[in-house]
Design an enzyme around this catalytic site. Structure first.
Site, mmCIF file in Angstrom:
data_model
loop_
_atom_site.group_PDB
_atom_site.id
_atom_site.type_symbol
_atom_site.label_atom_id
_atom_site.label_comp_id
_atom_site.label_asym_id
_atom_site.label_seq_id
_atom_site.Cartn_x
_atom_site.Cartn_y
_atom_site.Cartn_z
ATOM 1 N N LYS A 289 0.859 -1.192 0.000
ATOM 2 C CA LYS A 289 0.000 0.000 0.000
ATOM 3 C C LYS A 289 0.896 1.243 0.000
ATOM 4 O O LYS A 289 1.849 1.318 0.776
ATOM 5 C CB LYS A 289 -0.883 -0.039 1.249
ATOM 6 C CG LYS A 289 -2.133 0.793 1.160
ATOM 7 C CD LYS A 289 -3.153 0.330 2.186
ATOM 8 C CE LYS A 289 -4.396 1.173 2.115
ATOM 9 N NZ LYS A 289 -5.497 0.594 2.895
ATOM 10 N N GLU A 375 -19.453 -5.663 9.917
ATOM 11 C CA GLU A 375 -20.395 -4.924 10.760
ATOM 12 C C GLU A 375 -21.466 -5.830 11.350
ATOM 13 O O GLU A 375 -21.934 -5.614 12.470
ATOM 14 C CB GLU A 375 -21.047 -3.792 9.949
ATOM 15 C CG GLU A 375 -20.108 -2.621 9.627
ATOM 16 C CD GLU A 375 -19.151 -2.879 8.467
ATOM 17 O OE1 GLU A 375 -19.260 -3.946 7.808
ATOM 18 O OE2 GLU A 375 -18.289 -2.021 8.207
ATOM 19 N N ARG A 403 -26.071 -2.404 6.897
ATOM 20 C CA ARG A 403 -26.019 -3.819 6.513
ATOM 21 C C ARG A 403 -26.192 -4.747 7.721
ATOM 22 O O ARG A 403 -26.337 -5.942 7.557
ATOM 23 C CB ARG A 403 -24.744 -4.148 5.740
ATOM 24 C CG ARG A 403 -23.467 -3.958 6.449
ATOM 25 C CD ARG A 403 -22.301 -4.638 5.714
ATOM 26 N NE ARG A 403 -22.195 -4.266 4.312
ATOM 27 C CZ ARG A 403 -21.237 -4.689 3.492
ATOM 28 N NH1 ARG A 403 -20.311 -5.504 3.940
ATOM 29 N NH2 ARG A 403 -21.197 -4.323 2.240
HETATM 30 C C1 LIG Z 1 -18.875 -2.300 4.737
HETATM 31 C C2 LIG Z 1 -17.698 -1.381 4.802
HETATM 32 N N1 LIG Z 1 -17.097 -1.147 5.982
HETATM 33 C C3 LIG Z 1 -16.050 -0.296 6.047
HETATM 34 C C4 LIG Z 1 -15.583 0.321 4.924
HETATM 35 C C5 LIG Z 1 -14.464 1.347 5.018
HETATM 36 N N2 LIG Z 1 -13.277 0.930 4.271
HETATM 37 C C6 LIG Z 1 -12.980 1.434 3.049
HETATM 38 S S1 LIG Z 1 -11.598 0.802 2.403
HETATM 39 C C7 LIG Z 1 -11.340 -0.152 3.765
HETATM 40 C C8 LIG Z 1 -10.139 -1.029 3.831
HETATM 41 C C9 LIG Z 1 -10.157 -1.989 2.708
HETATM 42 O O1 LIG Z 1 -9.013 -2.804 2.782
HETATM 43 P P1 LIG Z 1 -8.628 -3.633 1.510
HETATM 44 O O2 LIG Z 1 -9.824 -4.278 0.935
HETATM 45 O O3 LIG Z 1 -7.509 -4.529 1.899
HETATM 46 O O4 LIG Z 1 -8.141 -2.561 0.474
HETATM 47 P P2 LIG Z 1 -6.856 -1.598 0.550
HETATM 48 O O5 LIG Z 1 -7.374 -0.277 1.010
HETATM 49 O O6 LIG Z 1 -5.867 -2.194 1.492
HETATM 50 O O7 LIG Z 1 -6.350 -1.541 -0.844
HETATM 51 C C10 LIG Z 1 -12.340 0.021 4.710
HETATM 52 C C11 LIG Z 1 -12.417 -0.644 6.020
HETATM 53 C C12 LIG Z 1 -16.255 0.052 3.712
HETATM 54 N N3 LIG Z 1 -15.900 0.655 2.556
HETATM 55 N N4 LIG Z 1 -17.289 -0.799 3.675
#
Ligand SMILES: Cc1ncc(C[n+]2csc(CCOP(=O)(O)OP(=O)(O)O)c2C)c(N)n1
Length: 634
Positions: A289, A375, A403
C-alpha cells in the site's frame, strides 16, 4: 476547487484507452507506472482522496487491462476506492482536477462516467457476489466473456466474500478473482485470515504442493460442500502435511500465486495463466500500500489511505490546520467513561483510527476489539458481550450499520441488550458520495422496538448523551453525529423534560425542532425569521427516538412546527413528530425539512445541502410562504 495542472506529457499523455496499453513493451510499462504514480500524487495532493490503495495497484491495473478486454470482459473493483488507475487508463485523466468535487469525477467507479465501470457501491466485500451473478448471467446468455474481480485482503475479512466464494467454487464460469494482498485494511488487516495470507505470502513453492493435493482429491461441485469440508476438516490429515492450510484450494478454487504485484511481467503472466484456465481462479497478488511514494510507504497509521484534503507532496501532511472533530470528542469521552466503568468495551469494524476506537485501544488494549470489515458480526458479537455482562460501544460509520439491520433488530434489540452504537459520519458526508451518506439510520433504526437514538448538537451534548446512552441497561442505544470539525458549543437557555430550549421568543409563531448538528441551522433560521418579525422558539429534543414526547407541549403554543434533520424524510424524525402530534390531537401545521429520498451526488457537505435546499435562506423562504401574516397567538 483546485486549478488544473498541465495535461500529462510522456507516455501517460498517449494513453486514452486500454487499447493504448497493449502496444507498450515492458520497459515502457515501467516508465508508465512511474508516471501514473507521479500523476496520482500530484492530483490527490490537491483534492484529497484515496491515495495509498491506488499507488499499490498501478502495475496490477495495467496488467488487467492488457490481459482482459474491458468493457467486453468485466473488471470489478470491490469497494472501488482503488479504481483511480483504472480511471486513468480508461480516458478520464482530465477529470482528476475535480476528483470528488461537486460536478467532478467520482471517487469510485461510476457508470455515468465510463462504459468500463459497473459497481458504484463503495461498501466493502460485495465484489465477489456481483462477480458470481454476472458470470452466471454471461454463461446463461451464452456470452463468452470473462469476469474479473479485484478484492483486497481487508475486504476478504467480510463475510459476504466467503458466501460468494462458497458459491463460486461450485461453478465452472470464467471468473478470475485477484486478491490484492497488501496486508492492510486501513491499518494492518487483523484476524486469522490475515495471518493465513501472510503465511502464504512467505511460501512461494507452496502452490505446487497444493496442486498435487487438489488433483488427488478432485473438485467439489456442490454448493455448500467445499465450505463444509473446510469447517469439518475432512482433509485435515493432508492439510496438516502441507501446512500452511490450503485455504482456497479447500474451497475448490484454483489458486495462482503468490505473485509480486509490482512486477508487471509476473502479474501479467499470472493473469494470462488464470484467463486460460476458463474456470474460477484466484490470483494472489502481493502488493504494498502506498508503493513508490515515500510518505505513504512510511505512514504507519494507514499508508495515506485517504487524505481528507490537500496535502504537502514533500511530507504527505495535510495543509489545513488540524481541527477538533466529532470523532475526537467521542474518543476522549469514551476513554474517560471506560476509566470509570470497567464493563465498557469498544468494537470497531476495521476502522479503529477513523472511528476513535484506537484511542481506547491505546489506553485499554484488552478492551478494544477490531473485528475486520464485519459490521454484522460486530453487532451480534456485541450482543454476546452484553449477554456476558459488559456494555459494548460499537463505533461505525452510519452508512455501514445499514447492513447489520437484522442483527441490530433481532440479535440485540429483541433481547433488550445494552449495546451502544455510535454512528460517526451521519447525514450528508460529502466527497465520497451516495453510498457513504449516513442518511438512512434515523429511519431504518427508528423502527427497531426499544431502540433509543440520541443526536447531539455539539461537543458538550455529545459527551452528555454518550454518558446517558451507556447508562441505559435495558436495551440498545444509538448516538449519531456528523463528519468534520465539531462546532462551538450551543448552550441551552433551559431544559424542559428531555428537551433543550435553544432560543425562546416572546411571540410564538414558529417552533423549530432542530435535530442534532442541525441545531446551528435552527438558530440561523430563527435569527432570519426574527428579523422579519416572527416569534420563534428553537428546541433540540436530544433524544429523537422514540419520538420526543415533550415537543407536544411546545407545539400547542405555536402556529407552525418546523423540523430540521440531516437524514431522509421518509420514516424520519419529522414524520414521527407529525404522527405524535396527530395522535395527541395537536392540530398545528408541520413542515419537515429533511433529505429527500434518493442517491444524491458527491460534493462538499455544504454544496450538497445547498442542492437539497437545506440552507437557512431556503428554509426561511418556505416557512414565510406558509405563514403569510405573522400575528402572535392571542
Ligand atoms: C462495509 C464497509 N465497511 C467499512 C468500509 C471502510 N473501508 C474502506 S476501504 C477499507 C479497507 C479496505 O481494505 P482492503 O480491501 O484490503 O483494500 P486496501 O485499502 O488495502 O487496498 C475500509 C475498512 C467500507 N468501505 N465498507
Amino acid at each position: 476547487m483546485s486549478e488544473s495542472l498541465p495535461a500529462p506529457a510522456g507516455l501517460l499523455g498517449t494513453i486514452g484507452s486500454p487499447a493504448d496499453l497493449k502496444r507498450l513493451n515492458p520497459d515502457q510499462l515501467t516508465v508508465l507506472a512511474a508516471e501514473i504514480r507521479d500523476f496520482l500524487v500530484a492530483k490527490v495532493s490537491r483534492t484529497g482522496g484515496h491515495l495509498g490503495p491506488n499507488l499499490g495497484v498501478v502495475e496490477m491495473t495495467l496488467a488487467l487491462h492488457r490481459v482482459f478486454d474491458s468493457p467486453r470482459d468485466r473488471i470489478l473493483f470491490d469497494t472501488g476506492h482503488q479504481a483511480y488507475v483504472h480511471k486513468i487508463v480508461t480516458g478520464r485523466q482530465e477529470g482528476f482536477d475535480l476528483l470528488r468535487q461537486f460536478g467532478g469525477l467520482s471517487g469510485y467507479p461510476n457508470q455515468a462516467e465510463s462504459e468500463h465501470d459497473l459497481i458504484e457501491n463503495s461498501h466493502a466485500s460485495t465484489g465477489l457476489s456481483y462477480a458470481d451473478g454476472l458470470a452466471k448471467a454471461f454463461a446463461l446468455r451464452g456470452e463468452d466473456r470473462h469476469v474479473v474481480a479485484v478484492v483486497g485482503d481487508g475486504a476478504l475479512t467480510g463475510g459476504m466474500c466467503w458466501e460468494a466464494l462458497n458459491n463460486i467454487a461450485a461453478t465452472r464460469n470464467k471468473l478470475v478473482i485477484v486478491v490484492n494482498d497488501n496486508g492492510r485494511s486501513y491499518a494492518p488487516t487483523i484476524g486469522g485470515l490475515a495471518e493465513h495470507l501472510s503465511t502464504l505470502r512467505l511460501n512461494p513453492g507452496y502452490e505446487k504442493v497444493l496442486e498435487l493435493v487438489k488433483d488427488a482429491l478432485g473438485s467439489t461441485p456442490m454448493v455448500g460442500r467445499p465450505v463444509y469440508e473446510v469447517l469439518h476438516a475432512v482433509k485435515r490429515g493432508i492439510k496438516d502435511a502441507v501446512s500452511p492450510q490450503p485455504m482456497f484450494e479447500d474451497l475448490g478454487l484454483k489458486y495462482v500465486g503468490p505473485v509480486d504485484g509490482h512486477d508487471i511481467t509476473a502479474i501479467e503472466s499470472a493473469l494470462r495463466k488464470a484467463k486460460g484456465f476458463n474456470a474460477p481462479v484466484i490470483v494472489h497478488a502481493v502488493t504494498r500500500k502506498g508503493y513508490g511514494y515515500r510518505p505513504a510507504e512510511d505512514d504507519e497509521a494507514d499508508c495515506l489511505h485517504g487524505p481528507s484534503g490537500a496535502f504537502s507532496i514533500e511530507t504527505g501532511k495535510l495543509l489545513a490546520a488540524p481541527a477538533v472533530k466529532w470523532t475526537h470528542v467521542f474518543a476522549e469521552e469514551l476513554v474517560t467513561i471506560a476509566g470509570e466503568r470497567p464493563d465498557v468495551v469498544g468494537i470497531t469494524a476495521a476502522m479503529a483510527e477513523p472511528t476513535g476506537i484506537a484511542t481506547l485501544a491505546r489506553k485499554y488494549p484488552d478492551r478494544a476489539f477490531d473485528v475486520g470489515i464485519a459490521e454484522q458480526h460486530a453487532a451480534t458479537s456485541a450482543a454476546g458481550f452484553a449477554m456476558g455482562g459488559l456494555h459494548p460501544v460499537v463505533a461505525v460509520y452510519a452508512t455501514f450499520l445499514n447492513r447489520a439491520f437484522d442483527q441490530v433488530l433481532l440479535d440485540v434489540a429483541m433481547h433488550r441488550l445494552p449495546v451502544t452504537f455510535v454512528l460517526d459520519r451521519a447525514g450528508i458526508t460529502g466527497p465520497d458520495g451516495p453510498s457513504h451518506y449516513g442518511i438512512w439510520d434515523l429511519s431504518v433504526f427508528g423502527v427497531v422496538p426499544g431502540m433509543r437514538i440520541a443526536a447531539p448538537r455539539d461537543a458538550a451534548t455529545l459527551r452528555e448523551e454518550l454518558r446517558e446512552a451507556v447508562a441505559i441497561e435495558d436495551g440498545p442505544t444509538i448516538v449519531r453525529f456528523p463528519t468534520g470539525a465539531v462546532p462551538a458549543d450551543l448552550p441551552a437557555v433551559r431544559r424542559v423534560g428531555q428537551i433543550d430550549v435553544l432560543h425562546d421568543a416572546p411571540d410564538t409563531d414558529v417552533l423549530v425542532v432542530a435535530i442534532g448538528a442541525f441545531g446551528k441551522l435552527g438558530m440561523e433560521v430563527a435569527d432570519r425569521l426574527a428579523e422579519q418579525g416572527y416569534g420563534v422558539t428553537v428546541v433540540d429534543p436530544r433524544w429523537v427516538r422514540p419520538a420526543p414526547i415533550d415537543v407536544i407541549r411546545f407545539a400547542r403554543t405555536h402556529r407552525l412546527v418546523v423540523t430540521l434533520e440531516d437524514g431522509i424524510r421518509t420514516g424520519g424524525v419529522g414524520e414521527a413528530i407529525g404522527s405524535m402530534l396527530h395522535e395527541a390531537d395537536v392540530d398545528v401545521p408541520l413542515l419537515t425539512f429533511a433529505v429527500p429520498s434518493g442517491f444524491h451526488p458527491h460534493g462538499s457537505r455544504a454544496e450538497v445541502l445547498a442542492t437539497l435546499r437545506l440552507t437557512a435562506p431556503d428554509i426561511v423562504r418556505e416557512v414565510t410562504e406558509s405563514l403569510p401574516e405573522h400575528q402572535p397567538l392571542a
